[in-house]
Design a protein around this motif. Sequence first.
Motif, PDB file in Angstrom:
ATOM      1  N   THR A 121       0.838  -1.190   0.000  1.00 12.67           N
ATOM      2  CA  THR A 121       0.000   0.000   0.000  1.00 12.67           C
ATOM      3  C   THR A 121       0.874   1.242   0.000  1.00 12.67           C
ATOM      4  OG1 THR A 121      -1.728  -1.153   1.246  1.00 12.67           O
ATOM      5  CG2 THR A 121      -1.811   1.250   1.236  1.00 12.67           C
ATOM      6  N   LEU A 122       0.529   2.210  -0.843  1.00 15.61           N
ATOM      7  CA  LEU A 122       1.319   3.427  -0.969  1.00 15.61           C
ATOM      8  C   LEU A 122       0.371   4.624  -0.955  1.00 15.61           C
ATOM      9  CD1 LEU A 122       4.179   4.548  -1.444  1.00 15.61           C
ATOM     10  CD2 LEU A 122       3.755   4.366  -3.897  1.00 15.61           C
ATOM     11  N   SER A 123       0.610   5.574  -0.053  1.00 17.66           N
ATOM     12  CA  SER A 123      -0.262   6.743   0.061  1.00 17.66           C
ATOM     13  C   SER A 123       0.574   8.014   0.094  1.00 17.66           C
ATOM     14  CB  SER A 123      -1.122   6.653   1.324  1.00 17.66           C
ATOM     15  OG  SER A 123      -1.846   7.854   1.488  1.00 17.66           O
ATOM     16  N   PHE A 124       0.276   8.923  -0.832  1.00 20.59           N
ATOM     17  CA  PHE A 124       0.865  10.257  -0.832  1.00 20.59           C
ATOM     18  C   PHE A 124      -0.238  11.315  -0.844  1.00 20.59           C
ATOM     19  CE2 PHE A 124       4.493   7.878  -2.687  1.00 20.59           C
ATOM     20  CZ  PHE A 124       5.474   8.277  -1.784  1.00 20.59           C
ATOM     21  N   MET A 125      -1.350  11.025  -0.199  1.00 20.42           N
ATOM     22  CA  MET A 125      -2.486  11.941  -0.210  1.00 20.42           C
ATOM     23  C   MET A 125      -2.152  13.245   0.519  1.00 20.42           C
ATOM     24  SD  MET A 125      -5.838   9.544   0.325  1.00 20.42           S
ATOM     25  CE  MET A 125      -5.464   9.202   2.035  1.00 20.42           C
ATOM     26  N   PHE A 132       5.693  -4.218  -8.387  1.00 24.33           N
ATOM     27  CA  PHE A 132       4.927  -5.417  -8.743  1.00 24.33           C
ATOM     28  C   PHE A 132       4.014  -5.896  -7.625  1.00 24.33           C
ATOM     29  CE2 PHE A 132       8.825  -5.604 -11.331  1.00 24.33           C
ATOM     30  CZ  PHE A 132       8.251  -5.571 -12.590  1.00 24.33           C
ATOM     31  N   GLY A 133       4.372  -5.644  -6.372  1.00 24.09           N
ATOM     32  CA  GLY A 133       3.549  -6.133  -5.260  1.00 24.09           C
ATOM     33  C   GLY A 133       2.481  -5.167  -4.805  1.00 24.09           C
ATOM     34  N   LEU A 134       2.397  -3.988  -5.435  1.00 29.48           N
ATOM     35  CA  LEU A 134       1.475  -2.964  -4.974  1.00 29.48           C
ATOM     36  C   LEU A 134       0.016  -3.369  -5.196  1.00 29.48           C
ATOM     37  CD1 LEU A 134       1.840  -0.109  -3.741  1.00 29.48           C
ATOM     38  CD2 LEU A 134       1.368   0.800  -6.016  1.00 29.48           C
ATOM     39  N   LYS A 135      -0.791  -3.211  -4.137  1.00 27.56           N
ATOM     40  CA  LYS A 135      -2.212  -3.548  -4.221  1.00 27.56           C
ATOM     41  C   LYS A 135      -3.111  -2.318  -4.097  1.00 27.56           C
ATOM     42  CE  LYS A 135      -1.955  -8.294  -2.477  1.00 27.56           C
ATOM     43  NZ  LYS A 135      -2.480  -9.240  -1.469  1.00 27.56           N
ATOM     44  N   ALA A 136      -2.624  -1.264  -3.462  1.00 31.70           N
ATOM     45  CA  ALA A 136      -3.456  -0.075  -3.261  1.00 31.70           C
ATOM     46  C   ALA A 136      -2.599   1.173  -3.404  1.00 31.70           C
ATOM     47  CB  ALA A 136      -4.115  -0.100  -1.880  1.00 31.70           C
ATOM     48  N   LEU A 137      -3.131   2.178  -4.100  1.00 32.94           N
ATOM     49  CA  LEU A 137      -2.421   3.425  -4.344  1.00 32.94           C
ATOM     50  C   LEU A 137      -3.356   4.586  -4.045  1.00 32.94           C
ATOM     51  CD1 LEU A 137       0.076   4.939  -5.496  1.00 32.94           C
ATOM     52  CD2 LEU A 137      -1.016   4.787  -7.732  1.00 32.94           C
ATOM     53  N   TYR A 138      -2.917   5.530  -3.206  1.00 32.60           N
ATOM     54  CA  TYR A 138      -3.730   6.677  -2.810  1.00 32.60           C
ATOM     55  C   TYR A 138      -2.981   7.964  -3.153  1.00 32.60           C
ATOM     56  CZ  TYR A 138      -6.072   3.060  -0.122  1.00 32.60           C
ATOM     57  OH  TYR A 138      -6.730   1.916   0.259  1.00 32.60           O
ATOM     58  N   LEU A 139      -3.498   8.712  -4.105  1.00 26.88           N
ATOM     59  CA  LEU A 139      -2.847   9.934  -4.565  1.00 26.88           C
ATOM     60  C   LEU A 139      -3.785  11.142  -4.536  1.00 26.88           C
ATOM     61  CD1 LEU A 139      -0.884   8.507  -7.635  1.00 26.88           C
ATOM     62  CD2 LEU A 139      -0.035   8.877  -5.327  1.00 26.88           C
ATOM     63  N   SER A 140      -4.888  11.049  -3.837  1.00 28.11           N
ATOM     64  CA  SER A 140      -5.867  12.142  -3.816  1.00 28.11           C
ATOM     65  C   SER A 140      -5.249  13.428  -3.288  1.00 28.11           C
ATOM     66  CB  SER A 140      -7.058  11.768  -2.941  1.00 28.11           C
ATOM     67  OG  SER A 140      -7.777  10.708  -3.514  1.00 28.11           O
ATOM     68  N   LYS A 141      -5.807  14.570  -3.766  1.00 24.22           N
ATOM     69  CA  LYS A 141      -5.475  15.892  -3.259  1.00 24.22           C
ATOM     70  C   LYS A 141      -3.993  16.203  -3.433  1.00 24.22           C
ATOM     71  CE  LYS A 141      -9.438  15.934  -0.202  1.00 24.22           C
ATOM     72  NZ  LYS A 141      -9.993  16.074   1.149  1.00 24.22           N
ATOM     73  N   ASN A 142      -3.516  16.082  -4.650  1.00 22.45           N
ATOM     74  CA  ASN A 142      -2.208  16.544  -5.060  1.00 22.45           C
ATOM     75  C   ASN A 142      -2.389  17.472  -6.260  1.00 22.45           C
ATOM     76  OD1 ASN A 142       0.265  15.208  -3.608  1.00 22.45           O
ATOM     77  ND2 ASN A 142      -1.300  13.617  -3.707  1.00 22.45           N
ATOM     78  N   ARG A 143      -1.359  17.613  -7.092  1.00 24.78           N
ATOM     79  CA  ARG A 143      -1.440  18.470  -8.266  1.00 24.78           C
ATOM     80  C   ARG A 143      -1.018  17.724  -9.523  1.00 24.78           C
ATOM     81  NH1 ARG A 143       1.237  24.082  -5.808  1.00 24.78           N
ATOM     82  NH2 ARG A 143      -0.294  24.369  -4.127  1.00 24.78           N
TER      83      ARG A 143
END
Length: 554
Positions: free
Chosen positions: A20-24, A39-50
């Motif tokens: 899981t990776l989050s840069f929100m 390759f192992g990533l299952k969830a990505l959170y990038l909300s509220k960036n530019r």
Amino acid sequence: MSLGGVIDVDTLTGLASLRTLSFMNNNFEGPIPDVKKLFGLKALYLSKNRFSGEIPDDKVHLADNRFTGRIPSSLIRLPRLLEVRLENNQFQGSIPDFKQKDLRKVNVSNNQLEGPVPKSLGKMGTSAFLGNKKLCGEPLDPCDSTKKPSKPSNLMIAIIVIVAVLLLIVIAAIVVIIRRRNQPAQLGRSTSANKPKTASGGGQAEHAAAAHSGPAKKPDLGKLVFIRDDVERFDLPDLLRASAEVLGSATFGSSYKAALLTGPVMVVKRYKQMNNVGREEFQEHMRRLGRLRHPNLLSLVAYYYRKEEKLLVSEFVENGSLAFHLHGNRSPERPGLDWSTRLKIIKGVAKGLAYLYNELPSLTIPHGHLKSSNVLLNESFEPLLTDYCLVPVVSKDHATKLMVAFKSPEFIQHNRVTKKTDVWSLGILILEMLTGKFPENYLTQGNIKTGGHEPEDLSKWVNSMVREEWTGEVFDKDLIRTKNGEGEMLKLLKIGLQCSEEDVEKRWDLKEAVAKIAEVKERDSDYESSFASEGDVYSSRAMTEDEFSFSMNN
């Protein structure tokens, strides 16, 4: 954290177990990072960036950015897709026809989309499509090309009604005839033949009837079990799909902040040491906790039971823990707690603890784990106690190693706890709040030392400082600004020492401690003479302004 620039995905490829990776909530710019390298990533959170630019068909994306172009067609080929959130971007063109059976939520509001809404998304509601002026079709207004069917004439309606009535009459007649033909055969059957089968070979209907008439089915403890009725319901998959943030990870349990898709934000605490009781006893204890209601308790919302681990779910408290405000990094924008706030917190903690004692008289230590990190502060800095009443369900080996009550003098010396053990924890908490020093002895497990040295007992340190008449240096530097409250601070300091007294016989009980705490005021009523009597460790000389070295500036 106001991070910016470009996300270095190549560096992250070294983390083979990254899931899981989050840069929100940051300021990253440019195209979306090339996360397919992970390759192992299952969830990505990038909300509220530019982020900006187009999203290729093989990319993942989220809302509140500056994406342009068409919505990636690759999304309709993801068989397990559950949610698509593209709101507040600049997407153009039509909406792909999502046909995934398990798709629960789609939100494409506030873009530049046009054309008809796919029929498969008609159930999503109007709010999912607002802000796109050229979208049409259910649940929005009909498209211009869609001709509204002409209303049938009154004659046509009459004909339809007559035909329907005739059909019903015919069907009813057929049913009556069939029943009459079968009636003699039914009357001729033996009574024994009508009895349900109880041996092997009994039909499914008999089993269903028996199950229905039997005792009520117990709740499925493999699922999330709610013990409060005044909160919005959700299930375990909702928690697993929620945007998660690790709040803390300790030997006793890990905490996660879970922002559910439906709105509420919850805290999930994961425990692996709750194996002291069986399933039914655990369930009963959780129901017991669910009945507790007090302004200074963070009430439990739900729990999840598995033999290997348990999850306890409660509401998220935005202002964080008391420990963070006492020991976190301070700055001009976030100064330390002032005297009046600390006094309010202590009084609230005492009230919450007294409530636990009154409601759970059978428990020797109703809280058992009272410390600053288990006191949360709401938006008005009212304290909320957490992690209370867990001693009965935690395995004894883990409890004695990890819980605060088992760091008390009576347990270390005599291997026992008493009704005054939680009072000792309260006393240490008072001293921690007044001195700003963290009680290092909480970190010990058995005979383990911290940092290569014997951890200092906070109560003994305060006593030694007072005897040397360096009273002013005992208090936290953020309390030095207090004006006309030094006498009351000393009064509370003595209460903390009486509550944390090593000798249980000399230690105050909770009722007396709560009464004394309630008497403490924000400002001194009689500054020079307050709280100085024969036998006290404080003298009237130690209570003058000159002896304290307090700054009297506001």
